[in-house]
Write an enzyme that holds these catalytic residues in place. Structure first.
Site, PDB file in Angstrom:
ATOM      1  N   SER A  95       0.805  -1.205   0.000  1.00  0.00           N
ATOM      2  CA  SER A  95       0.000   0.000   0.000  1.00  0.00           C
ATOM      3  C   SER A  95       0.853   1.277   0.000  1.00  0.00           C
ATOM      4  O   SER A  95       1.516   1.603  -0.979  1.00  0.00           O
ATOM      5  CB  SER A  95      -0.956  -0.062   1.200  1.00  0.00           C
ATOM      6  OG  SER A  95      -1.885   0.986   1.186  1.00  0.00           O
ATOM      7  N   ASP A 189     -10.688  -3.263  -4.701  1.00  0.00           N
ATOM      8  CA  ASP A 189     -10.105  -2.676  -3.490  1.00  0.00           C
ATOM      9  C   ASP A 189     -10.753  -1.320  -3.200  1.00  0.00           C
ATOM     10  O   ASP A 189     -10.575  -0.357  -3.947  1.00  0.00           O
ATOM     11  CB  ASP A 189      -8.592  -2.510  -3.686  1.00  0.00           C
ATOM     12  CG  ASP A 189      -7.879  -2.007  -2.441  1.00  0.00           C
ATOM     13  OD1 ASP A 189      -8.538  -1.565  -1.483  1.00  0.00           O
ATOM     14  OD2 ASP A 189      -6.635  -2.065  -2.419  1.00  0.00           O
ATOM     15  N   HIS A 217      -7.995  -5.085   0.538  1.00  0.00           N
ATOM     16  CA  HIS A 217      -6.731  -4.376   0.734  1.00  0.00           C
ATOM     17  C   HIS A 217      -5.906  -5.151   1.761  1.00  0.00           C
ATOM     18  O   HIS A 217      -5.992  -4.904   2.972  1.00  0.00           O
ATOM     19  CB  HIS A 217      -7.045  -2.961   1.245  1.00  0.00           C
ATOM     20  CG  HIS A 217      -5.920  -1.989   1.076  1.00  0.00           C
ATOM     21  ND1 HIS A 217      -5.545  -1.477  -0.149  1.00  0.00           N
ATOM     22  CD2 HIS A 217      -5.085  -1.426   1.988  1.00  0.00           C
ATOM     23  CE1 HIS A 217      -4.538  -0.637   0.009  1.00  0.00           C
ATOM     24  NE2 HIS A 217      -4.234  -0.593   1.292  1.00  0.00           N
TER      25      HIS A 217
END
Length: 253
Positions: A95, A189, A217
């Site tokens: 991320s 996501d 996620h």
């Protein structure tokens, strides 16, 4: 190979180490990992509250995603860390960590195109989109690429036209991330919609591989549903290593 590992926002290096436990076990003892801690205190991310008690551990970001100055400082810190603690063969980012790593790669490619990339390969989980290094220099936090979301700063028409013209020239000159990559992401996501694809599109289509899943996620690998995804990640990771080593041999010849 030796990998630099960059955690997500609102987590920490120990959380990423735990998230990657199953993958590292499946890969065996051929690789080493350096887990780096962010320096900006940040509230705990919702997705880790199921296995980390609030208050049990301090959580961090590498930079404030709404501050160009903070992002520029994080890029400088990461470059300095790589110079002092590297070299690293590859990077593994989740991320926010993927965003930082890919932004540094873009910045280096655009500002010093004759330099070799700081990594030979990269594994991105639920990637955050890279930021526009040129926009950061103007005090604007903006995702790289046409129509990139502006997170903070003032973006007038002149600056927007300048950045999009510059990015068009950069894309025309070839792939901006031209070494082997693996992208593990969920097309639905909700935490970072469309961001993983933005990064994917900057990578060489001949050298990139996707593992698409439906686990949101996350770093797949922690439960029974993740077994099939993990197996695909392991295969893709090993293919990435082979491609990186072949590319290294070709450069040396």
């Amino acid at each position: 190979m030796h990998f630099l590992c960059l955690h997500g926002i609102g987590t920490n290096s120990q959380v990423l180490e735990m998230q990657l436990t199953t993958l590292r076990y499946a890969l065996g003892d051929d690789h080493t990992y350096d887990f780096v801690e962010g320096q900006v205190p940040w509230p705990m991310a919702e997705e880790i509250r199921a296995f980390v008690s609030p208050g049990a551990a301090a959580c961090y970001a590498f930079f404030d995603p709404f501050s160009a100055a903070s992002a520029r400082a994080a890029l400088d810190d990461l470059a300095e860390y790589i110079a002092s603690e590297g070299p690293f063969d590859g990077v593994i980012g989740f991320s926010h960590g993927s965003c930082l790593a890919s932004t540094l790669l873009l910045q280096t490619k655009l500002q010093e195109p004759d330099l070799d990339p700081v990594f030979k390969c990269a594994l991105f989980f639920s990637a955050g989109a890279p930021l526009d290094p040129s926009a950061l220099s103007h005090g604007v936090v903006r995702h790289y690429g046409k129509g990139g979301e502006v997170l903070s700063g003032f973006m007038n028409d002149k600056l927007e036209h300048h950045l999009e013209h510059q990015e068009g020239q950069e894309r025309d000159s070839g792939c901006l991330i031209d070494f082997p990559t693996v992208h593990v992401w969920d097309e639905e996501d909700a935490c970072a919609p469309g961001q993983a694809r933005r990064l994917l599109n900057l990578c060489d289509p001949q050298l990139r591989e996707e593992v698409i899943h439906s686990e949101g996620h996350s770093v797949p690998g922690g439960g029974p549903r993740s077994k099939e995804v993990l197996d695909r990640v392991v295969v893709a990771f090993k293919d990435m290593i082979a491609r990186a080593e072949a590319q290294k041999r070709n450069v040396a010849q």
